[in-house]
Each structure stands twice: as C-alpha cells, then as structure tokens.
Design an enzyme around this catalytic site. Sequence first.
Site, short mmCIF file in Angstrom:
data_model
loop_
_atom_site.label_atom_id
_atom_site.label_comp_id
_atom_site.label_asym_id
_atom_site.label_seq_id
_atom_site.Cartn_x
_atom_site.Cartn_y
_atom_site.Cartn_z
CG ASN A 167 -2.01 1.04 1.13
OD1 ASN A 167 -2.74 1.07 0.14
ND2 ASN A 167 -2.14 1.90 2.12
CG ASP B 36 13.29 -7.97 0.32
OD1 ASP B 36 12.91 -6.86 0.72
OD2 ASP B 36 12.52 -8.94 0.17
CD GLN C 101 12.25 12.17 -3.52
OE1 GLN C 101 12.84 11.11 -3.35
NE2 GLN C 101 11.92 12.63 -4.70
CG ASP D 83 16.35 8.80 -7.44
OD1 ASP D 83 16.97 9.29 -8.40
OD2 ASP D 83 15.30 9.30 -6.99
CG HIS E 159 19.12 16.64 -6.14
ND1 HIS E 159 19.66 16.16 -7.31
CD2 HIS E 159 17.82 16.25 -6.12
CE1 HIS E 159 18.73 15.51 -7.99
NE2 HIS E 159 17.61 15.55 -7.29
CG HIS F 161 21.43 11.33 -9.32
ND1 HIS F 161 21.11 12.57 -9.82
CD2 HIS F 161 20.37 10.53 -9.59
CE1 HIS F 161 19.91 12.52 -10.35
NE2 HIS F 161 19.44 11.30 -10.24
CG HIS G 208 11.61 28.27 1.62
ND1 HIS G 208 12.35 28.79 2.65
CD2 HIS G 208 10.33 28.70 1.83
CE1 HIS G 208 11.57 29.50 3.45
NE2 HIS G 208 10.33 29.46 2.96
#
Length: 594
Positions: free
Chosen positions: A15, A33, A45, A103, A111, A125, A266
């Site tokens: 889920n 795994d 993230q 990733d 980053h 990356h 920001h």
Amino acid sequence: ATAGRRFHTEAKVINDPIHSSIELHPCLLTVIDTPQFQRLRSLKQLGAASWVYPAAMHSRFEHSIGVSHLATKLLKSIKEKQPELNITDMDILCVGLAGLCHDLGHGPFSHLFDGEFLRGRDWAHEEGSVLMLRYLLEDNGIDLNVLYGMSRRDLIFVEELILGKMVDGGTAGRKGRPREKAFLYDIINNERSGFDVDKLDYILRDSYYTGVEVSTGTNVDRIAQMARVLADENGTLTISFPEKSVFALFGVFHARVWLHSIVYQHKVVKACEYMIRDALLAANDVLKFRSKLTGKLMSMYESVEDMSVFAQLKDSVLDLIELSQDPAIKPAQDLLARLHRRDLYRCCGSVELPQKIPTKEKSAKERSIAAELLQVALAEGQSLEADDFIVEIMLVHHGKGSSNPMDGLRFYAKRTGQFLNDPAGLHSAGDAEMLEIDNPPLSQQSYSSTMTASGGGTRCFKISQEKYGGAILPSRMGVNGVRVFAKQSEKRDTIAMAFREWTRKQLQASPLCHNTQQSDDEANCDAQLGSDEDRYDNGALADGDQTVAQVSPSDVQAAEGPAPKFVNNNVVQAEAGRRTARLAYLQELDEDED
C-alpha cells in the site's frame, strides 16, 4: 554476502499513500530486499526541506517504488491498447527495474551531496545509480538471467534507461532496444521534454508530504489511459497524448516550477543545506569509511570511487559527526549545533539576473560576484572576508532550462485515438487531422510495418505555441537569480549593504531585502527602495526567485476562479486571458472534429 539470501518467486502487493495499491514483480522484490536498496530508506527525498516543512521526511525508498509502479502501469496500458507494438513482458520488467533503481546513486541528503558537496567533480547521480546497481547484483549474488530470464542486453537496456542522455554516443549509441522501441526510453528519464514518470511521482509525493498543494491538471491514471505510441515528424515512434490535453500536461511543468519556487529553493531550505554542506566539508578529512573491496579507508569525497564505501553513506552521517570524539571534527559539530538551535545562515537579499547563466559557468559566476562584493565592502570601509558569505546562482525553470518543454511533447487528434482503439470503425483515410506517410524514407522502412500498425500511418505532431502560449506560457522559460547568504549574524548588515550596492551598480536594480527578521539596515533598505509591493512591480525576486506582476481587479474577474493580489509572472503569464484562450482553442478542436 549471499548467505541466507531469499530470491522471490511471487509478486507482492503493498500500500502507498500516493498510488494506493502497488503490485511488485518478484524480480523487483529481490532487488528491494538488499542492503544497497534498503539504504534509500535513510536518504530523505527532499534533503534539508524538513527543517522548513516538518512532515517532509519521506525518503528515496518510497519514491523509487512509486516511479517503478508508474512506469509499469504506463507501459502495460500502452501494450493493452496497441498490441501491434510487440511490447514484451521483459520490456515491462526492464522499465520497472530502471524506475526502481534510478536513484540508487544519490548520496546523503540527495541533491545536496552531488550538487554541492561534490561540486567540481565529474559525477552525476545517474552514473552512480548504474554503478550501485552493478555492485548490488554482484554483492548479493543475484543472477537476473538465471532467476528471471533477463539477458545481458536487457541489463544494458536498464542501465540506458537510467542514464538517459548520458549514454555513450547519445541516442545513437543505445544498444538495449532497437529503433522501433525508442519510445521506451522516454518513460523514466525523458530527455526530449522532461515529461516522465519520475517527475509525476515526485511532484505528487513531495506535494503530499510538504502540504504544499499543487495541481497537475490531470491524474496519473488518466495520463496512462490517454497515452498512445505514434510516429513523429522524423518517423520515430513516440509516446503521444490527445491534442486537447495540452493545458493539462503543461500543468505538470507548472507544478514543478511551483515546488521549486516555494519548497526546493526556499531560502531557509537552502540556508540549512549550505550549513549541512559546510559541516560535511569540515568533517571530510576526519571521517573515514573502510572499503569492503580493498580494505582501504576512504573519505566521503572519495566514496564515489568505490560503491562499497558509497553504500555506507546515509543521512545518518550527521550522527557520526556529532558522536565523534575526534577534536578535529569540532568545526563540523559546531555547525550542526547551530542548525539544531536554528541559528541559521541568513539570506541577505535576492535579485533576478538579466542573462542566462549556463550551468557549467555557475561556479565561476558565483566567484566573480563574491569578489565584486568584497570590493564594494572595501570601498565602503567595511571589513568582509570571502568566507563570511555565500553567493548562490539559481535557476527556476519548467524542466528544460530556457526551452519550452511542451516543444518536446507530441500529440494526436481525437479521432486518431479512437482509431487506435477501433481501427475498423472510425478511421478515415481522408481525415484532415491525420498526416499520411505514403513513402517513408529508407531509414524508416526497416520498421515501417510497426509504424503502419500503430495507427495506419498516422503521425503524432507538435502543437505550435501560438495555439496555447498566450494562455499559459511565461515570458521566459528559465529565470536566473542570485542570492547572498550571511554565515554570521553580525556580518549580515554589511553583506546586505554590499549586495544592495552591487545590485544597483551592476544591474541598475534593487534587491528584494529578506526581512523576516528585519535588521536596522534592512529597515533602511525598505525606506529607500519603497514597500514590498513597489519592489514586486519593479521586477524583484520573491522567495522563489521569480518576477511577479500586479493584477488589476478587472483582470482578476476575467481570470478563471479567484486569484491572489500578486501572481507569479514566470509561473503563468497573462492569467486574465487563460480561460478565454482555452475556450477558444477547445472550440477550434470541436470545429475540426465536426
């Protein structure tokens, strides 16, 4: 490393708060795994964004699973609607595995590590993801051929999907899949337009966890259902979308700009990231990690040379710094202590730059501006050192720098989609919406049968900006700005003064003075330059570093829905005309279909 390994043979359903139920292929579960993939749980993230948006604690782990899910879902939908494309189950598995592993090459705080800590090093990356995938398979004794029938060519295909344009030789150097399946390369890392499942997942996921509401204009289920593969103007099979979805798809790029403006870039998020970067740099020569391959002790900066070392680097490296007893690491510990007390680096101002700064020239431009600021301070009789402040060149764009990402998307007319679903009933050879390929070039004849099957010779097409641009496109697709951060509060007024004087002399403009915690000098700045409202009108940058324009009451009434007093001019231009232009365009489509 392979002792006690469990190789999955059955799928599992998990889920997810963004995509609800996700079914994972046994191959993907086997990769998940492993210690190398589980490491993604410990990589936030959004790097340092949680210092501003406390709930933004989600990791690269769930994002990677989400990207794999969307990639699989999209390709299965295309396969179901266009069986003539000969999309195989192995194609779907490879694309899903690439989405899962895209990733793996991120370092601590994502980053921040490869973009700031490793700045100046030839490293990306995506390259790290390919190297980490190879190390993961070898270290865990996973033979994808024996377990899941994945050939060497299939694995090359997975790596090419991750690398995107970084493949040796570019698109012409691709070896994983033939030209008639070139559209598969646009699913994970779309270099043509930037519209891919990676972007779809992080926009939805980051919005959810930050609480910053954005609208993409559509949903991922609808995007998958609408997608069709058709030959473009060059005869290359390309994923395309209904012509009427042009506004909705631009909403995805619009959402990207919005998140960059108020989350990723920001000013307080960036201040925290610079503090973490400086702490990592200060600790680099002290913290060492032992290679499992050679036994050599290596620093964080050297870790990209050895994946067994790189796999040990997580966000928890900050804990290692704080717990270290080595006195040489104290400068890094002091920075982290300041971070916890919220004694942060402070933004002294920002302003838009009139010219585009290429990425490769960013560092040189920052050093140049820093040197000029030192000269301004010296001329004013103020004491200032290069290490007292940080100059940042930033770029906010829609996903393709100064280019319009919509130019890379391809569309099809409504009846084309109907024909692909029911070729016997709705296709007309004389349909004006369809462009026939009577005599394909020799370079296309090797797969002309596939093209013909994929829509009876119908091409997808680019929509001219004149059709929609007045409604949604900004005046410029990419905007460079410059910000300056003070590392110490006592130097903030001096740095703000120097930046203000530099801006006036070099740009004949005035910076936006960030006065959340206003100093006396910044109050004087406000008095000299006028109110915030005046500075917005003069084109100064907001926190998101983009120009904003005032909208009149009549414009607001003409716009679709209530609008704020100030709207971001580089996020959406001419908001007042958006609804009129959209209705006119849709009316034109209806007339064509009649």
